[in-house]
Design a protein around this motif. Structure first.
Motif, PDB file in Angstrom:
ATOM      1  N   VAL A  89      -0.108   6.050  -2.764  1.00  0.00           N
ATOM      2  CA  VAL A  89      -0.344   6.429  -0.909  1.00  0.00           C
ATOM      3  C   VAL A  89       0.476   7.349  -0.467  1.00  0.00           C
ATOM      4  CG1 VAL A  89      -0.379   4.654   0.483  1.00  0.00           C
ATOM      5  CG2 VAL A  89      -1.058   3.712  -0.806  1.00  0.00           C
ATOM      6  N   ARG A  90      -0.693   8.178   0.462  1.00  0.00           N
ATOM      7  CA  ARG A  90      -0.262   8.536   0.983  1.00  0.00           C
ATOM      8  C   ARG A  90       0.106   8.356   2.714  1.00  0.00           C
ATOM      9  NH1 ARG A  90      -2.963  12.854  -1.198  1.00  0.00           N
ATOM     10  NH2 ARG A  90      -4.293  12.794   0.313  1.00  0.00           N
ATOM     11  N   ARG A  91       1.038   7.965   3.407  1.00  0.00           N
ATOM     12  CA  ARG A  91       0.957   7.661   4.549  1.00  0.00           C
ATOM     13  C   ARG A  91       1.232   8.755   5.662  1.00  0.00           C
ATOM     14  NH1 ARG A  91       3.427   2.060   7.335  1.00  0.00           N
ATOM     15  NH2 ARG A  91       3.411   2.413   9.610  1.00  0.00           N
ATOM     16  N   HIS A  92      -0.069   8.589   7.253  1.00  0.00           N
ATOM     17  CA  HIS A  92      -0.325   9.612   7.551  1.00  0.00           C
ATOM     18  C   HIS A  92       0.150   9.033   9.151  1.00  0.00           C
ATOM     19  CE1 HIS A  92      -0.212  13.085   4.987  1.00  0.00           C
ATOM     20  NE2 HIS A  92      -1.616  12.063   4.180  1.00  0.00           N
ATOM     21  N   GLY A  93       1.531   8.113   9.661  1.00  0.00           N
ATOM     22  CA  GLY A  93       1.290   8.245  10.970  1.00  0.00           C
ATOM     23  C   GLY A  93       0.613   6.218  10.175  1.00  0.00           C
ATOM     24  N   GLU A  94      -0.780   5.939  11.728  1.00  0.00           N
ATOM     25  CA  GLU A  94      -1.068   4.747  11.145  1.00  0.00           C
ATOM     26  C   GLU A  94      -2.200   4.931  10.828  1.00  0.00           C
ATOM     27  OE1 GLU A  94      -0.300   2.245  13.952  1.00  0.00           O
ATOM     28  OE2 GLU A  94       2.078   3.530  13.331  1.00  0.00           O
ATOM     29  N   SER A  95      -2.254   5.602   9.768  1.00  0.00           N
ATOM     30  CA  SER A  95      -3.279   6.405   8.806  1.00  0.00           C
ATOM     31  C   SER A  95      -2.492   6.388   7.586  1.00  0.00           C
ATOM     32  CB  SER A  95      -4.134   6.958   8.720  1.00  0.00           C
ATOM     33  OG  SER A  95      -3.733   8.057   8.989  1.00  0.00           O
ATOM     34  N   ALA A  96      -3.460   6.121   6.614  1.00  0.00           N
ATOM     35  CA  ALA A  96      -2.969   6.168   5.313  1.00  0.00           C
ATOM     36  C   ALA A  96      -4.604   6.121   4.628  1.00  0.00           C
ATOM     37  CB  ALA A  96      -2.503   5.153   4.813  1.00  0.00           C
ATOM     38  N   VAL A  97      -4.060   7.553   2.691  1.00  0.00           N
ATOM     39  CA  VAL A  97      -4.768   7.474   2.184  1.00  0.00           C
ATOM     40  C   VAL A  97      -4.601   6.479   1.221  1.00  0.00           C
ATOM     41  CG1 VAL A  97      -6.005   9.775   0.500  1.00  0.00           C
ATOM     42  CG2 VAL A  97      -5.628   9.304   3.165  1.00  0.00           C
ATOM     43  N   ALA A  98      -5.480   6.184  -0.017  1.00  0.00           N
ATOM     44  CA  ALA A  98      -4.446   5.988  -1.298  1.00  0.00           C
ATOM     45  C   ALA A  98      -4.939   6.296  -2.471  1.00  0.00           C
ATOM     46  CB  ALA A  98      -4.938   4.644  -1.367  1.00  0.00           C
ATOM     47  N   ILE A  99      -5.051   6.496  -3.435  1.00  0.00           N
ATOM     48  CA  ILE A  99      -6.079   7.019  -4.795  1.00  0.00           C
ATOM     49  C   ILE A  99      -5.432   6.516  -5.963  1.00  0.00           C
ATOM     50  CG2 ILE A  99      -6.726   8.842  -6.108  1.00  0.00           C
ATOM     51  CD1 ILE A  99      -5.960  10.483  -3.668  1.00  0.00           C
ATOM     52  N   GLY A 100      -6.391   5.695  -6.666  1.00  0.00           N
ATOM     53  CA  GLY A 100      -6.171   5.165  -8.344  1.00  0.00           C
ATOM     54  C   GLY A 100      -6.707   5.118  -8.587  1.00  0.00           C
ATOM     55  N   VAL A 101      -7.029   4.303  -9.805  1.00  0.00           N
ATOM     56  CA  VAL A 101      -7.872   3.454 -10.367  1.00  0.00           C
ATOM     57  C   VAL A 101      -8.091   2.678 -10.372  1.00  0.00           C
ATOM     58  CG1 VAL A 101      -8.804   3.591 -13.010  1.00  0.00           C
ATOM     59  CG2 VAL A 101      -7.148   5.544 -12.600  1.00  0.00           C
ATOM     60  N   GLN A 102     -10.098   2.483 -10.302  1.00  0.00           N
ATOM     61  CA  GLN A 102     -10.110   0.895 -10.113  1.00  0.00           C
ATOM     62  C   GLN A 102     -11.054   0.500 -11.308  1.00  0.00           C
ATOM     63  OE1 GLN A 102     -12.898  -0.642  -6.290  1.00  0.00           O
ATOM     64  NE2 GLN A 102     -14.525  -0.469  -7.776  1.00  0.00           N
ATOM     65  N   SER A 103     -11.059  -0.294 -11.967  1.00  0.00           N
ATOM     66  CA  SER A 103     -11.558  -1.013 -13.079  1.00  0.00           C
ATOM     67  C   SER A 103     -11.896  -1.857 -12.653  1.00  0.00           C
ATOM     68  CB  SER A 103     -10.064  -0.835 -14.481  1.00  0.00           C
ATOM     69  OG  SER A 103      -9.964   0.056 -14.430  1.00  0.00           O
ATOM     70  N   GLN A 104     -13.180  -2.633 -13.359  1.00  0.00           N
ATOM     71  CA  GLN A 104     -13.858  -3.450 -13.354  1.00  0.00           C
ATOM     72  C   GLN A 104     -14.301  -3.474 -14.264  1.00  0.00           C
ATOM     73  OE1 GLN A 104     -16.160  -2.022  -9.990  1.00  0.00           O
ATOM     74  NE2 GLN A 104     -17.775  -2.408 -10.850  1.00  0.00           N
ATOM     75  N   GLN A 105     -15.150  -5.258 -14.687  1.00  0.00           N
ATOM     76  CA  GLN A 105     -15.855  -5.293 -15.265  1.00  0.00           C
ATOM     77  C   GLN A 105     -17.162  -6.485 -15.133  1.00  0.00           C
ATOM     78  OE1 GLN A 105     -14.256  -7.799 -18.381  1.00  0.00           O
ATOM     79  NE2 GLN A 105     -13.315  -6.419 -19.470  1.00  0.00           N
ATOM     80  N   SER A 106     -17.987  -6.170 -14.918  1.00  0.00           N
ATOM     81  CA  SER A 106     -19.328  -6.971 -13.227  1.00  0.00           C
ATOM     82  C   SER A 106     -20.646  -6.527 -13.364  1.00  0.00           C
ATOM     83  CB  SER A 106     -18.812  -5.749 -12.324  1.00  0.00           C
ATOM     84  OG  SER A 106     -17.584  -5.207 -11.701  1.00  0.00           O
ATOM     85  N   ILE A 107     -21.000  -7.050 -12.744  1.00  0.00           N
ATOM     86  CA  ILE A 107     -22.524  -7.520 -12.958  1.00  0.00           C
ATOM     87  C   ILE A 107     -22.936  -7.619 -11.425  1.00  0.00           C
ATOM     88  CG2 ILE A 107     -24.439  -9.247 -13.549  1.00  0.00           C
ATOM     89  CD1 ILE A 107     -22.522  -8.585 -16.326  1.00  0.00           C
ATOM     90  N   VAL A 108     -23.905  -6.296 -11.228  1.00  0.00           N
ATOM     91  CA  VAL A 108     -24.798  -6.898  -9.486  1.00  0.00           C
ATOM     92  C   VAL A 108     -26.359  -6.277 -10.212  1.00  0.00           C
ATOM     93  CG1 VAL A 108     -24.968  -4.035  -8.172  1.00  0.00           C
ATOM     94  CG2 VAL A 108     -23.166  -4.179  -9.755  1.00  0.00           C
ATOM     95  N   ASP A 109     -27.166  -6.769  -9.696  1.00  0.00           N
ATOM     96  CA  ASP A 109     -28.228  -7.470  -9.642  1.00  0.00           C
ATOM     97  C   ASP A 109     -28.545  -8.057 -11.365  1.00  0.00           C
ATOM     98  OD1 ASP A 109     -29.087  -7.349  -7.041  1.00  0.00           O
ATOM     99  OD2 ASP A 109     -28.856  -4.491  -7.047  1.00  0.00           O
ATOM    100  N   GLY A 110     -28.136  -8.294 -11.895  1.00  0.00           N
ATOM    101  CA  GLY A 110     -28.153  -9.090 -13.304  1.00  0.00           C
ATOM    102  C   GLY A 110     -27.897  -7.666 -14.264  1.00  0.00           C
TER     103      GLY A 110
END
Length: 126
Positions: free
Chosen positions: A68-89
């Motif tokens: 996370v890099r914070r810039h005053g009242e805003s921030a940018v977060a870069i990471g890895v989203q891992s998921q086991q998911s079902i979308v529309d079946g």
């Protein structure tokens, strides 16, 4: 990562995993935009509707390797989203590099997610 942003990340991850529309409604800014790994763009209403309708279900959802890099009242977060998911079946499992854009709520209500952009990690590209 500062404590407030770490708490936001924990609440967001838990709400996404559980499809918690009520919590996500509070965490996403009204003008939120999400860009999916195939380039589609969803506004806040569309993002929440996938959960409300049952079209998106996560069996597992993790937000890791976050910088996370914070810039005053805003921030940018870069990471890895891992998921086991079902979308529309259909299977929607995957690992994505995710960039989140956050702003501090002007009314003092904490952090809000204004945007997220997902890109499939190279190991899963054809």
């Amino acid at each position: 990562m500062d404590r407030e942003l770490a708490e936001f990340a924990r609440r967001w991850e838990k709400a996404e995993l559980g499809g918690d529309v009520h919590t996500l409604d509070r965490l996403l800014a009204d003008d939120f935009r999400g860009v999916g790994p195939r380039g589609f763009v969803l506004d806040k209403e569309q993002w929440l509707e996938r959960y409300a309708s049952g079209d998106l279900i996560h069996d597992a959802f993790d937000w890791t390797e976050v910088e996370v890099r914070r810039h005053g009242e805003s921030a940018v977060a870069i990471g890895v989203q891992s998921q086991q998911s079902i979308v529309d079946g259909r299977d929607a499992d995957g690992r994505f590099r995710a960039t989140q854009f956050l702003v501090k709520d002007e009314a003092g209500g904490g952090w809000r997610l204004v945007g997220i952009h997902l890109s499939a990690l190279a190991e899963q590209l054809p």
